[in-house]
Enzyme design. Structure first.
Site, PDB file in Angstrom:
ATOM      1  N   GLY B 503       0.823  -1.452  -0.046  1.00 18.84           N
ATOM      2  CA  GLY B 503      -0.019   0.196  -0.003  1.00 18.84           C
ATOM      3  C   GLY B 503       0.633   1.367   0.025  1.00 18.84           C
ATOM      4  O   GLY B 503       0.342   2.534   0.450  1.00 18.84           O
ATOM      5  N   VAL B 740       5.928  -0.205   9.526  1.00 14.77           N
ATOM      6  CA  VAL B 740       4.933  -1.150   9.749  1.00 14.77           C
ATOM      7  C   VAL B 740       5.219  -2.499   9.057  1.00 14.77           C
ATOM      8  O   VAL B 740       4.551  -3.619   9.367  1.00 14.77           O
ATOM      9  CB  VAL B 740       3.551  -0.690  10.132  1.00 14.77           C
ATOM     10  CG1 VAL B 740       3.060  -0.521   8.564  1.00 14.77           C
ATOM     11  CG2 VAL B 740       2.553  -1.705  10.717  1.00 14.77           C
ATOM     12  N   GLU B 742       7.406  -4.880   7.764  1.00 17.38           N
ATOM     13  CA  GLU B 742       7.947  -6.184   8.107  1.00 17.38           C
ATOM     14  C   GLU B 742       7.524  -6.548   9.604  1.00 17.38           C
ATOM     15  O   GLU B 742       7.602  -7.747   9.623  1.00 17.38           O
ATOM     16  CB  GLU B 742       9.681  -6.032   8.282  1.00 17.38           C
ATOM     17  CG  GLU B 742      10.224  -6.086   6.735  1.00 17.38           C
ATOM     18  CD  GLU B 742      11.661  -6.063   6.836  1.00 17.38           C
ATOM     19  OE1 GLU B 742      12.297  -6.944   6.770  1.00 17.38           O
ATOM     20  OE2 GLU B 742      12.166  -4.863   7.057  1.00 17.38           O
TER      21      GLU B 742
END
Lengths: 161, 786, 290
Positions: B503, B740, B742
């Protein structure tokens, strides 16, 4: 190798085509009909990325279906679920719930969800989860996909009632 | 700060409509006129062998075969398919021992499935048929599965650069004693009240991104090499391909298609060398390679299988006196980013708790298995599996509450972070623990499950972790960004950051829109083509939002500043008196004194002379801003996961009941995307600890390289999950955000192992923790706490 | 190694049963029968070579699913797993079969995979094979010229992947006996994750008279080269009161019946450890005191 003349209706359009005996429905869609929305993910019926809908809204793995056996059949793929410029409620729910990451499983997952709801319009969460087996997503952990199918179920009940 | 308009909202993802319709174009969907099909001939007779004789004549004679390629028909230059080596300075690279030893087609087969030749034909079918006619004479070599075997003095050498087949150990020049850490570990153990040690094993896990590897390449009529690929680091691949084929970078274009998942499998190159070699062999004809899923397991790097020994010492009150650890990983057949994993595995260890003394050694040995490389978390889930179980065991033996122990001893803001070089910039781990514990009902359940009878036993476990936001200060960090305001003031942001599905393009668009003050529809990210954009490292090390986002923010601030400067000159005020709303620039407090941003942008381009005044209608020049950004900070995220499960002690089966993860991410630019990372990471972490492992027979042949036999958790296997976003803001991240990407994979590993420990009283050191292992131990030891 | 594409073959698409039987008679083993295709096409991608493949796709009258309380259940050669799952009669009268069908493979595969195809695959792991082996029944084989014979399910599996089907025969129908009021059945399996081939599966069918078992058929998969019955365990239960003690003895007796090996999905040790547990649980489920 034998060749077979078939008429295949994809997303409402008839195609009169000659297919080789060893071509799967997936290959014919992607290579012969230039419709790449149905994906090759594993070729062995495990991942569900190649799922397409039959006329009765049941989903099958196009990677394990010989095209020559599909004469006269009507199938729907992810790109054919849109009516006019309005997305299918399942597609809209996937958007609203951010149920997509890399998107590679998504066409098959959407098709699968449509078939799930056709068979069971008001599924419980457990029924959705069981119904989604056979469609692998490696990105989302399935949470938002399950939420999207639940939401689509409600939305479709709303339009029907 | 003014109220945020876009950042912090779960807006519609920019790529999502095309994905639900199936119109997003992945590499396999590329079809060019006159396209040929390439097939890599692989060795499936041996896992280790020399090619004595290769006969391609029968394959070449098959009608429809356009060209056959053996090792001598392609460049003799060697390469390293990873790109991590590009990110270390020459001096550092030399100290680390990075090498380039791979051939496009090899004469020394190092794993089952190594590529030995190529076939280009008019169809996949013809190429397959021809591949079966390739005749090869091999000299079989001994197969080495473990470091003991390959490290044996008499073992066949994988490469002359690495004596003893040791691909890597922490270099003496950087880490005296080949160890990282601090203090005097040996002395500390003498003072410890409790010392425990154990040896663990973590499995060879596969990323299993849903898009199998597919490539198209074309050496076109203007003598340019084009490669369409879904690699996650296109810029570095651009340089590697240019180098490998001795072409100037200006004659190579890497077209990044939509990426069907990466998770590290596409860090660097996979089959880009092979496809480009094929394209160069048939100038003017596009060539496509599509791999069967079964070959994906063999040709893209996996997580490293590793042994991990740890010894840990405490005072009675729980003070962590010392940790001594050594991790030895199984590299597979080639070096790749060989220096990295053995190092980072130790970095995560030194970054977590306030150990008074610490020593870590890391080594890597070649083995006759498919290559290992990056996989989400990069050593962190491995360390979590080991460290969090060791902490748990100590807490049980010292009768300490495992949650309280972690709360007390984890590193904090200002403590040295994982590289022991820069301090943590922010830490809200205690909030993560508090909120997670409350949601799952930790205290009650922990107590309730302490004494159970009957065949079904429940357990609840916790694990904590932290990760990184970019690779600074370990290796290179750098993103360039150009922002251009169009005639109508809408913005085009040129940046090479990759969206692998996580994203990033949506979150980065939000950052650009918020910074410019534009609605999201008026901002577009231009990505993907290696020629169009300046340098960016690509997606790895959870860097895209933190580094790429900051670069975009800076470039957008500059563009906005240029716009305000022009407005200030028109309105005859100072720039800092101005504000923007709805593309109108106005004097704060006097909204009627305004100028349209669209007018400024348009007249800057359509710069006509006003006939009345004889002067230009506006200031000449399309507004553009450029930034070359290197961060000087790293703001690691902290996180906690709680897992509740039930073990059937008659069968060893584990039923996952609930998982709660809370992540201190600073600020959620797009909350739903953040949750998606945590939830997807959890699926991979739970898989690593419970079911996922690639395994091999004694010949080194893969046994389960298919979705039929490599099992990931499906929709109905996954537990109820809750994702908690802890947003306390980081002083350095864009809008306060930390990474955020991994992190989600890490702590489900330790928390699950610890929950099984509570349920059975047994710790499992050999991952994955299968029912076979659980039942074996229960039958052997009974169901009592040690 | 597997391929993305299938190698060449001639596809024969007979339009009638008689035509199909003539092809089989003419080709004598040189033709491979394709029913649902969910196993065969995977095998062909993995290297199984077939020059001629005969698809049953056009044989519409082979997909029957008919229940008669006197004569039992008739399942056509092309009847899919999905049809079984959707049948209230199968669910009510043949719980073991319905339970095995409900979790068989994946929803997509259930829409094409056939019950008879699963039996003829001859795999020791087939889920509905286990159920049918426990329920008992016969497979009706047809040959050209109107020839018919029935193969008892107990005689179907000869060795791994090999069945008693002659190469000129086509299985046209599976017949399961009608249950009576004392018939109880259940199916259970162990897998690595929910969607998976079995590590071990078990199906049981008991004729009960109150608490006492008059007769029992137990079948277990993945513990021998073929799906097997469990005669030692059956002998313990038959004529006995089905209680914890009987079940414990039956669970113990299973060890004599099985000869598991290590494979991709599990180990011999594990299968030995859980076989009795799963048999016990299946009987408990069948008898309603799980």
């Amino acid at each position: 190798m034998s060749k077979h003349m078939i008429t295949l209706n994809v997303n409402g359009e008839d195609h009169d085509i000659v297919v080789a005996s060893n071509k799967t429905l997936l290959e014919v869609l992607r290579e012969q009909l230039n419709m790449p929305d149905t994906k090759y993910g594993c070729g062995t019926g495990e991942c569900g990325a190649c799922s397409v809908l039959l006329e009765d809204n049941s989903a099958i793995n196009s990677c394990l279906t010989l095209a020559a056996t599909m004469d006269g059949k009507k199938i729907t793929t992810a790109s054919g679920l849109e009516k006019g410029d309005k997305l299918h409620p399942v597609q809209q729910a996937f958007i609203d719930h951010a149920a997509v990451q890399c998107g590679f499983c998504t066409p098959g997952m959407v098709v699968k969800s449509v078939s799930l709801l056709a068979k069971n319009p008001r599924p419980t969460e457990q029924e959705i989860r069981e119904g989604l087996e056979g469609s692998i997503c490696r990105c989302t952990g399935y949470v938002k996909i399950v939420n999207a199918v639940e939401a689509a179920s409600k939305a479709m009940a709303g339009t029907a009632g | 700060m003014t109220e945020l308009k876009t950042v912090g909202k779960s807006i519609e993802r920019v790529d999502i409509k095309a994905k639900v319709l199936g119109t997003a174009v992945y590499a396999a969907d590329i079809k060019l006129p006159g396209m040929l099909h390439g097939k890599i001939v692989r060795c499936f007779e041996h896992a280790h062998a020399k090619v004595v004789h290769l006969d391609l004549s029968a394959a070449a004679a098959v009608p429809g075969v356009v060209k056959v390629l053996g090792p001598k028909d392609v460049t003799s230059k060697t390469y390293n398919q990873s790109v991590i080596d590009l990110m270390a300075s020459k001096t550092e690279g030399a100290m680390l021992g990075d090498i380039e030893e791979q051939h496009i087609f090899t004469e020394h087969v190092k794993f089952w499935g190594d590529g030995i030749a190529g076939i280009i034909a008019v169809s996949e079918e013809v190429a397959e048929r021809a591949a079966k006619l390739v005749r090869v004479e091999y000299e079989p070599l001994p197969v080495y599965i473990t470091p003991e075997e390959s490290g044996h003095p008499e073992a066949v050498q994988f490469t002359p650069h690495k004596p003893g087949n040791r691909a890597f150990q922490l270099p003496e020049e950087m880490f005296p004693g080949n160890a990282l850490g601090w203090g005097d570990v040996d002395k500390a153990f003498e003072e410890a009240d409790l010392v425990i040690e154990d040896t663990f094993y973590t499995p060879k896990q596969k990323q299993c991104q849903m898009e199998p590897n597919s490539y198209v390449a074309l050496y076109d009529d203007s003598n340019r090499l084009n490669c369409w690929t879904s690699g996650q680091m296109p810029k570095l691949v651009h340089e590697k391909i240019a180098r490998l084929f001795d072409l100037p970078m200006s004659r190579v274009t890497i077209h990044q298609t939509v990426v069907g998942g990466g998770f590290g499998a596409r860090l660097g190159m996979v089959l880009e060398p092979e496809i480009c070699a094929m394209a160069l062999a048939v100038p003017g004809r596009p060539v496509k390679i599509q791999q069967p899923r079964e070959e994906d397991w063999l040709t893209s790097p996996s997580r490293h299988p590793a042994r991990y020994w740890m010894k840990i010492g405490f005072r009675k009150d729980g003070t962590p006196l010392a940790v001594d650890a050594k991790s030895v990983n199984f590299k597979g057949g080639y070096y790749l980013d060989g220096s990295a994993l053995a190092s980072t595995t130790g970095f995560w260890l030194q970054g977590m708790y306030k150990f008074e003394n610490l020593r870590y050694k890391g080594e890597s040995y070649f083995t006759n298995q498919p290559v290992c490389g990056a996989f989400r978390g990069y050593g962190n889930p491995q360390t979590n599996f080991v460290l969090e179980q060791m902490i748990e065991r100590a807490c049980v033996q010292l009768d300490l509450d495992p949650l309280e122990w972690r709360r007390k001893w984890h590193k904090e803001t200002g403590d040295m972070s994982w590289l022991n070089a820069t301090p943590y910039t922010s830490c809200a781990l205690n909030d993560c623990l508090d909120r997670g514990a409350e949601v799952i009902g930790w205290a009650q359940k922990r107590k309730k499950y302490a004494n159970q009878t009957g065949p079904k036993r429940r357990g609840i476990g916790v694990a904590v972790g932290n990760h990184t936001s970019g690779a600074f200060p370990m290796i290179l960090e750098h993103t360039t960004c150009t922002v251009r305001l169009n005639e109508d003031a809408s913005a085009t942001v040129l940046v090479a950051c990759s969206d692998m599905g996580q994203g990033a393009h949506t979150s980065l668009t939000q950052i650009a829109a918020e910074t410019l003050g534009w609605p999201i529809e008026d901002v577009r990210l231009e990505t993907g083509d290696s020629d169009a954009n300046g340098f960016d490292i690509g997606a790895h090390a959870s860097r895209t939002l933190y580094v790429g986002g900051a670069a975009i923010m800076k470039a957008c601030q500059d563009a906005r500043g240029q716009l305000l400067d022009r407005a200030a000159r028109i309105l005859k005020v100072n720039r800092d008196e101005l504000d923007i709303d709805n593309k109108t620039i106005f004097v704060e407090g006097e909204p009627e004194r305004s100028v349209s941003a669209v007018d400024i942008c348009r007249t800057g381009i359509y710069n006509f002379i006003d006939h009345a005044t004889g002067l230009p209608e506006g200031e000449l020049g399309q507004i553009q801003a450029y930034v070359s950004y290197k961060p000087d900070q790293n703001s690691p995220p902290f996180f906690a996961t709680f897992v509740e499960l039930e073990v059937d002690t008659e069968t060893g089966e584990v039923e996952l009941l609930e998982l709660v993860s809370s992540h201190d991410i600073g600020k959620a630019i797009h909350p739903a995307i953040c949750e998606g990372q945590m939830e997807g990471g959890a699926q991979q972490g739970l898989g690593m600890v419970l079911t996922e492992e690639m395994y091999f027979d004694e010949r080194g042949f893969a046994i389960n390289n298919s979705f039929t036999d490599y099992k990931m958790l499906g929709a109905s296997d996954m537990p109820k999950m809750t994702s908690i976003l802890v947003e306390n803001g980081d002083p350095y991240g864009p809008f306060g955000a930390k990474s955020v990407g991994e992190a989600g994979v890490v702590t489900p590993v330790g928390a699950t192992a610890n929950a099984i420990y509570q349920a059975t009283g047994i710790q499992f050191t050999q991952g994955p923790i299968t029912p076979e292992k659980i039942l074996h131990e229960i039958r052997k030891r009974g169901l009592t706490y040690d | 190694m597997s391929s993305r594409v299938l190698t060449d073959f001639d596809l024969l698409l007979p339009g009638s049963l008689e035509e199909a039987l003539e092809i089989l008679d003419r080709e004598r083993g040189a033709v491979t029968v394709l029913s649902g295709g969910t196993d065969l096409l995977v095998m062909m991608k993995a290297g199984f070579e077939a020059d001629k493949v005969m698809s049953l796709a056009l044989l519409g009258d082979l997909n029957r699913l008919e229940f008669d309380s006197a004569t039992g259940l008739r399942i056509g050669a092309r009847t899919t797993l999905a049809q079984l799952v959707d049948s209230p009669e199968v669910r009510q009268h043949y719980p073991a079969l319905w339970q095995s069908a409900r979790i068989f493979a994946t929803p997509q595969l259930r829409n094409t995979a056939t019950v008879v195809g699963n039996l003829l695959r001859g795999s020791p792991a087939g889920d509905c094979s286990a159920a049918v082996a426990a329920l008992g029944g016969t497979l009706v084989m047809a040959t050209a010229g109107g020839g018919r014979r029935e193969i008892d399910i107990d005689d179907l599996w000869v060795s791994y992947g090999v069945t008693a089907r002659a190469d000129n025969e086509l299985a046209v129908e599976l017949r399961l006996p009608a249950p009576d009021s004392g018939t109880a059945s259940a199916f259970k399996r162990l897998t690595r994750v929910n969607e998976d081939l079995a590590k071990l599966n078990v199906a049981v069918c008991l004729q009960m008279d109150g608490d006492t078992c008059k007769s029992a058929r137990f079948a277990m998969g993945c513990v021998a080269p073929t799906m097997i019955r469990l005669p030692a365990a059956e002998a313990i239960v038959q004529g006995a009161k089905v209680d914890d003690e009987t079940l414990a003895r039956a669970a113990e007796a299973v060890q004599q019946d099985i000869s598991p090996i290590d494979d991709k999905r599990s180990t011999a040790e594990y299968r030995r450890s859980v076989a009795g547990v799963y048999l016990k649980r299946a009987v408990q489920q069948a008898c309603g005191f799980a």
